[in-house]
Motif scaffolding. Sequence first.
Motif, PDB file in Angstrom:
ATOM      1  N   TYR A 183       0.817  -1.218   0.000  1.00  0.00           N
ATOM      2  CA  TYR A 183       0.000   0.000   0.000  1.00  0.00           C
ATOM      3  C   TYR A 183       0.850   1.267   0.000  1.00  0.00           C
ATOM      4  O   TYR A 183       0.370   2.339   0.348  1.00  0.00           O
ATOM      5  CB  TYR A 183      -0.935   0.013   1.212  1.00  0.00           C
ATOM      6  N   VAL A 234      -2.373  -0.562  -4.490  1.00  0.00           N
ATOM      7  CA  VAL A 234      -2.834   0.819  -4.639  1.00  0.00           C
ATOM      8  C   VAL A 234      -3.522   0.946  -5.982  1.00  0.00           C
ATOM      9  O   VAL A 234      -2.897   0.759  -7.034  1.00  0.00           O
ATOM     10  CB  VAL A 234      -1.659   1.818  -4.536  1.00  0.00           C
ATOM     11  N   PRO A 237       2.905   5.592   2.821  1.00  0.00           N
ATOM     12  CA  PRO A 237       1.658   4.831   2.818  1.00  0.00           C
ATOM     13  C   PRO A 237       0.543   5.573   2.076  1.00  0.00           C
ATOM     14  O   PRO A 237       0.427   6.796   2.193  1.00  0.00           O
ATOM     15  CB  PRO A 237       1.331   4.698   4.312  1.00  0.00           C
ATOM     16  N   ARG A 238      -0.246   4.833   1.331  1.00  0.00           N
ATOM     17  CA  ARG A 238      -1.355   5.437   0.583  1.00  0.00           C
ATOM     18  C   ARG A 238      -2.268   6.229   1.502  1.00  0.00           C
ATOM     19  O   ARG A 238      -2.802   7.282   1.109  1.00  0.00           O
ATOM     20  CB  ARG A 238      -2.163   4.326  -0.124  1.00  0.00           C
ATOM     21  N   GLN A 239      -2.445   5.770   2.724  1.00  0.00           N
ATOM     22  CA  GLN A 239      -3.344   6.434   3.672  1.00  0.00           C
ATOM     23  C   GLN A 239      -2.887   7.860   3.990  1.00  0.00           C
ATOM     24  O   GLN A 239      -3.694   8.697   4.403  1.00  0.00           O
ATOM     25  CB  GLN A 239      -3.387   5.616   4.971  1.00  0.00           C
ATOM     26  N   ASP A 295       0.118   2.298   7.722  1.00  0.00           N
ATOM     27  CA  ASP A 295       0.866   1.512   6.736  1.00  0.00           C
ATOM     28  C   ASP A 295       0.151   0.229   6.322  1.00  0.00           C
ATOM     29  O   ASP A 295       0.447  -0.348   5.287  1.00  0.00           O
ATOM     30  CB  ASP A 295       2.247   1.168   7.297  1.00  0.00           C
ATOM     31  N   ASN A 301      -3.142   0.222   5.845  1.00  0.00           N
ATOM     32  CA  ASN A 301      -4.292   0.655   5.045  1.00  0.00           C
ATOM     33  C   ASN A 301      -5.630   0.189   5.607  1.00  0.00           C
ATOM     34  O   ASN A 301      -6.603  -0.001   4.882  1.00  0.00           O
ATOM     35  CB  ASN A 301      -4.155   0.188   3.592  1.00  0.00           C
ATOM     36  N   ASP A 310      -8.556   1.395   7.319  1.00  0.00           N
ATOM     37  CA  ASP A 310      -9.210   2.662   7.658  1.00  0.00           C
ATOM     38  C   ASP A 310     -10.210   2.462   8.789  1.00  0.00           C
ATOM     39  O   ASP A 310     -10.735   1.362   8.992  1.00  0.00           O
ATOM     40  CB  ASP A 310      -9.915   3.227   6.430  1.00  0.00           C
TER      41      ASP A 310
END
Length: 337
Positions: free
Chosen positions: A27, A73, A99-101, A270, A272, A274
Motif C-alpha cells: 500500500y 494501490v 503509505p497510501r493512507q 501503513d 491501510n 481505515d
Amino acid sequence: MRQIVVKRHAAVLEEAEPPVLTEENPYRVLVQVRYSSISPGTELNLIHNMEVPDGFKLGYSASGEVVAVGSKVTDLKPGDFVACYGGPYVYHAERLSVPRQLCVKLSSDRWLREAALVGLGSVAIHSVRRIGLQFGETVWVVGLGLLGQLIVQFCKQANYRVLATDMDPARVEMARSFGVEAYLANDERLDEHIDRFTEGHGFDGIALVAHSHSSKIIETSMEKLAFRGKFVLVGNVPIEFPRELFFQKEADFVIARAAGPGRYDELYEDGNVDYPKAYVRWTEGRNIAEYVRQMEEGLAKIAPLYTQEYSIADAPEAYVAMHRDIGKTLGVLLRYD
C-alpha cells in the motif's frame, strides 16, 4: 538521493539510498518530492534536543509526483501529484515511500507549493475540531506562529468569532489580514478588548498555540475562559495549573495530538486499515484531504504563510537562519530542483 538529518545538533545534508517499493508494503506510494515544508519550532527543538540521535531524519510534510505505486494501490498512478504527511514515512528527502493512507491527490501541479504545508495544515484542522464550539461562539487563539495562523483561518471557516494575540507585531498584522481581530499580547487595553469581544462572559474556547517553558501562560489565559468553556492545548507548554481555577470554571481541558485519529497507528497508516467513517468521521487521512480541499477552493490563504524558500542544496543554511532569528520565520519551503 539527498536528505536532511540531525548530526551533532545541526541539520546536515547527506546522501542516502533512495527507497524502493516491495511486496512487503503493497500500500505504499513512491513520491518524487517537489517541495517540503520545515516546521520551524518542532524541527529546531529536535535539532537541539540532547536525546535526538545523530542520523534522525527531519521533516514530516511534503508534496510531489507519484513515480510508482504498490501492488494494492488502485486509486493513484504514476504522474499524479500528491500531498503527503507523517513521519517516519515523510521527511526532507528527494524521494519518499509513503503509505497510501497518508497521501492525498492534488488536482494539478499548480498546488504543489501550498500543498507542502499539508502537515501543519491538517494538524490545525484537527486542533479546531478539538475546540468543538458552536456556530458563532468565541475563541481566543494565543500565539500566532505558523500553526496559530492556520488555526485562526480554520476557526473563521467554522464561523467562530476569533480574537488572537501574539508578541510579534508582524504576526498580529498577518492575522488581521485574514479578517481576525488581533492584538499584541502586551497591549495595555487587552483586558478591555476581551471584555468587549466576549460581552464580559469570557471565551467559549481558548486554543493555546504558544510555546513556553513556563506553565504560567495556561493560568493567565484560562482566567479569560467562560464558565464551562473549553481549553485546548496545541503548543508545547508544561501542564500545570491551579485546581481552584479549573474548579471555578468547570472547564474542559483537552489536548490536540497531531492530525487526528489514526496517527501513530501502524495498522491504520501503513496497513491501510481505515476507521469506518460512520464511527470515526474525521481521521488523519480525512483531515489531510480536508486541508487540500480548503487550499484548492481558496478558502485558506496559504501562500502568505511562507516567509522563506530555499533549494534543498542550501537547506542547512535555512536552519542556521531560523535559529538566528526565529521571530521573523513562519513557513519555510524547501524546493527540490
